[in-house]
Design an enzyme around this catalytic site. Structure first.
Site, PDB file in Angstrom:
ATOM      1  N   PHE A 107      15.394  93.690-137.788  1.00 56.35           N
ATOM      2  CA  PHE A 107      16.172  94.914-137.566  1.00 56.35           C
ATOM      3  C   PHE A 107      17.650  94.611-137.826  1.00 56.35           C
ATOM      4  O   PHE A 107      18.013  93.465-138.121  1.00 56.35           O
ATOM      5  CB  PHE A 107      15.950  95.456-136.144  1.00 56.35           C
ATOM      6  CG  PHE A 107      16.546  94.618-135.043  1.00 56.35           C
ATOM      7  CD1 PHE A 107      15.879  93.494-134.577  1.00 56.35           C
ATOM      8  CD2 PHE A 107      17.761  94.942-134.451  1.00 56.35           C
ATOM      9  CE1 PHE A 107      16.410  92.714-133.563  1.00 56.35           C
ATOM     10  CE2 PHE A 107      18.312  94.171-133.427  1.00 56.35           C
ATOM     11  CZ  PHE A 107      17.620  93.049-132.980  1.00 56.35           C
ATOM     12  N   GLY A 108      18.468  95.619-137.720  1.00 63.65           N
ATOM     13  CA  GLY A 108      19.920  95.438-137.798  1.00 63.65           C
ATOM     14  C   GLY A 108      20.358  94.711-139.064  1.00 63.65           C
ATOM     15  O   GLY A 108      19.985  95.077-140.181  1.00 63.65           O
TER      16      GLY A 108
ATOM     17  N   LYS B  56      14.751  94.715-129.947  1.00 63.93           N
ATOM     18  CA  LYS B  56      15.096  93.617-129.032  1.00 63.93           C
ATOM     19  C   LYS B  56      13.991  93.402-128.022  1.00 63.93           C
ATOM     20  O   LYS B  56      13.594  92.278-127.731  1.00 63.93           O
ATOM     21  CB  LYS B  56      16.343  94.022-128.211  1.00 63.93           C
ATOM     22  CG  LYS B  56      17.642  93.644-128.767  1.00 63.93           C
ATOM     23  CD  LYS B  56      18.669  93.940-127.663  1.00 63.93           C
ATOM     24  CE  LYS B  56      20.054  93.955-128.204  1.00 63.93           C
ATOM     25  NZ  LYS B  56      21.031  94.360-127.173  1.00 63.93           N
TER      26      LYS B  56
ATOM     27  N   ASP C 202      23.205  91.155-124.794  1.00 63.55           N
ATOM     28  CA  ASP C 202      24.237  91.720-125.658  1.00 63.55           C
ATOM     29  C   ASP C 202      24.416  90.764-126.824  1.00 63.55           C
ATOM     30  O   ASP C 202      24.638  89.567-126.629  1.00 63.55           O
ATOM     31  CB  ASP C 202      25.554  91.935-124.915  1.00 63.55           C
ATOM     32  CG  ASP C 202      26.418  92.922-125.689  1.00 63.55           C
ATOM     33  OD1 ASP C 202      26.049  94.108-125.752  1.00 63.55           O
ATOM     34  OD2 ASP C 202      27.447  92.511-126.274  1.00 63.55           O
TER      35      ASP C 202
ATOM     36  N   HIS D 186      19.305  83.308-132.413  1.00 62.96           N
ATOM     37  CA  HIS D 186      20.244  83.347-131.286  1.00 62.96           C
ATOM     38  C   HIS D 186      19.533  83.797-130.012  1.00 62.96           C
ATOM     39  O   HIS D 186      19.728  83.254-128.942  1.00 62.96           O
ATOM     40  CB  HIS D 186      21.401  84.286-131.641  1.00 62.96           C
ATOM     41  CG  HIS D 186      20.950  85.623-132.202  1.00 62.96           C
ATOM     42  ND1 HIS D 186      20.003  85.741-133.203  1.00 62.96           N
ATOM     43  CD2 HIS D 186      21.280  86.897-131.873  1.00 62.96           C
ATOM     44  CE1 HIS D 186      19.799  87.023-133.474  1.00 62.96           C
ATOM     45  NE2 HIS D 186      20.564  87.749-132.669  1.00 62.96           N
TER      46      HIS D 186
ATOM     47  N   ASP E  92      19.470  91.818-140.102  1.00 62.47           N
ATOM     48  CA  ASP E  92      18.517  90.783-140.544  1.00 62.47           C
ATOM     49  C   ASP E  92      18.352  90.671-142.068  1.00 62.47           C
ATOM     50  O   ASP E  92      18.235  89.548-142.581  1.00 62.47           O
ATOM     51  CB  ASP E  92      17.137  90.994-139.896  1.00 62.47           C
ATOM     52  CG  ASP E  92      17.090  90.490-138.466  1.00 62.47           C
ATOM     53  OD1 ASP E  92      18.008  89.752-138.062  1.00 62.47           O
ATOM     54  OD2 ASP E  92      16.135  90.849-137.754  1.00 62.47           O
TER      55      ASP E  92
ATOM     56  N   THR F 122      17.870  97.835-121.741  1.00 61.75           N
ATOM     57  CA  THR F 122      18.083  98.066-123.181  1.00 61.75           C
ATOM     58  C   THR F 122      17.492  99.391-123.634  1.00 61.75           C
ATOM     59  O   THR F 122      16.541  99.902-123.044  1.00 61.75           O
ATOM     60  CB  THR F 122      17.476  96.921-124.028  1.00 61.75           C
ATOM     61  OG1 THR F 122      17.860  97.092-125.395  1.00 61.75           O
ATOM     62  CG2 THR F 122      15.957  96.872-123.967  1.00 61.75           C
TER      63      THR F 122
HETATM   64  P1  ITT Z   1      21.154  97.796-126.066  1.00 63.80           P
HETATM   65  O1  ITT Z   1      22.642  97.680-125.770  1.00 63.80           O
HETATM   66  O2  ITT Z   1      20.549  99.059-125.555  1.00 63.80           O
HETATM   67  O3  ITT Z   1      20.390  96.565-125.658  1.00 63.80           O
HETATM   68  P2  ITT Z   1      22.062  97.786-128.842  1.00 63.80           P
HETATM   69  O4  ITT Z   1      21.355  97.798-130.171  1.00 63.80           O
HETATM   70  O5  ITT Z   1      23.156  98.805-128.617  1.00 63.80           O
HETATM   71  O6  ITT Z   1      20.955  97.876-127.685  1.00 63.80           O
HETATM   72  P3  ITT Z   1      23.992  95.622-128.622  1.00 63.80           P
HETATM   73  O7  ITT Z   1      25.044  96.466-128.000  1.00 63.80           O
HETATM   74  O8  ITT Z   1      23.743  94.254-128.057  1.00 63.80           O
HETATM   75  O9  ITT Z   1      22.577  96.324-128.602  1.00 63.80           O
HETATM   76  O10 ITT Z   1      24.302  95.506-130.181  1.00 63.80           O
HETATM   77  C1  ITT Z   1      23.601  94.612-130.921  1.00 63.80           C
HETATM   78  C2  ITT Z   1      23.710  94.951-132.402  1.00 63.80           C
HETATM   79  O11 ITT Z   1      23.911  93.707-133.104  1.00 63.80           O
HETATM   80  C3  ITT Z   1      22.405  95.527-132.902  1.00 63.80           C
HETATM   81  O12 ITT Z   1      22.408  96.932-132.870  1.00 63.80           O
HETATM   82  C4  ITT Z   1      22.339  94.953-134.306  1.00 63.80           C
HETATM   83  O13 ITT Z   1      23.115  95.729-135.172  1.00 63.80           O
HETATM   84  C5  ITT Z   1      22.999  93.590-134.148  1.00 63.80           C
HETATM   85  N1  ITT Z   1      22.006  92.557-133.803  1.00 63.80           N
HETATM   86  C6  ITT Z   1      21.823  91.909-132.607  1.00 63.80           C
HETATM   87  N2  ITT Z   1      20.801  91.059-132.667  1.00 63.80           N
HETATM   88  C7  ITT Z   1      20.309  91.150-133.908  1.00 63.80           C
HETATM   89  C8  ITT Z   1      19.240  90.540-134.574  1.00 63.80           C
HETATM   90  O14 ITT Z   1      18.432  89.671-133.969  1.00 63.80           O
HETATM   91  N3  ITT Z   1      19.023  90.874-135.846  1.00 63.80           N
HETATM   92  C9  ITT Z   1      19.799  91.754-136.491  1.00 63.80           C
HETATM   93  N4  ITT Z   1      20.822  92.405-135.938  1.00 63.80           N
HETATM   94  C10 ITT Z   1      21.086  92.107-134.643  1.00 63.80           C
END
Ligand code: ITT
Length: 186
Positions: free
Chosen positions: A144-145, A12, A63, A172, A147, A7
């Site tokens: 994050f994201g 995460k 993912d 999740h 949330d 990652t």
């Molecule tokens: P890696 O692939 O490097 O692990 P990434 O952020 O690109 O990091 P993903 O491709 O799995 O990861 O995309 C996940 C996205 O989904 C993340 O950037 C958030 O926008 C959202 N997301 C996933 N889990 C979340 C969480 O627990 N809370 C809030 N948003 C989440």
């Protein structure tokens, strides 16, 4: 036990460390394009990209993303880049709210697929889901994201309001990692 995680996402990584205490968590850059149409497929792409560097140890990739019922499952596997490249959380959250303007069905779920490569090279994939709804405005400073916009079922506050201890009990990611723990310790 050492656990290599494919990652770039520091949030995460932190959650994984909190949910799996007692494991030595080491981040490794997967540097792989996430071209699959499923969370499971993309988790496998990421873990395979690092596993060859850690033969004899466990490697893992997460993912994850948000599926919104009224948007036919979007942003889904494109959650990180919903509003385009480069990935921007404020832009993603603003677009999600815009696309749900006037929509009364706010049902959504977070999904987390975790792929593992075992020390003997065997592959495993597990999934965790957390149902909830999308609020009409962001709230909270934690997480994050998406949330600040996601209110899990059974609660009246967002993941960002609940904070990491509460989130990590029901998320999740927590649900997927509970299955991972069984695999790692089994
Ligand atoms: P890696 O692939 O490097 O692990 P990434 O952020 O690109 O990091 P993903 O491709 O799995 O990861 O995309 C996940 C996205 O989904 C993340 O950037 C958030 O926008 C959202 N997301 C996933 N889990 C979340 C969480 O627990 N809370 C809030 N948003 C989440």
């Amino acid at each position: 036990m050492k656990l290599f995680i494919a990652t770039h996402n520091a949030h995460k990584l932190r959650e994984i460390g909190e949910i799996l205490p007692g494991f030595e968590i080491c981040a490794d850059d997967p540097d792989a394009e996430e071209t699959a149409e499923t969370f499971e497929g993309n988790a496998l792409i990421k873990v395979r990209a690092i596993a060859a560097r850690h033969v004899g140890a466990w490697s893992m990739a997460d993912d994850s993303g948000l599926e919104v019922e009224a948007l036919n499952g979007a942003p889904g596997v494109r959650s990180a880049r919903y509003a385009g490249e480069p990935s921007s959380t404020p832009a993603n959250n603003a677009l999600l709210l815009k696309n749900l303007t006037g929509v009364t069905n706010r049902a959504a779920r977070f999904v987390c697929a975790v792929a593992l490569v075992a020390p003997d090279g065997a592959e495993h994939v597990v999934r965790g889901e957390c149902p909830g709804r999308i609020s009409t405005e962001p709230s909270g400073a934690g997480g994050f994201g998406y949330d600040p916009l996601f209110v899990p079922t059974g609660f009246d506050r967002s993941f960002a309001d609940l904070g990491e201890v509460e989130k990590n009990k029901i998320s999740h990611r927590a649900r997927a990692l509970a299955q991972v723990k069984t695999l790692l310790l089994g």
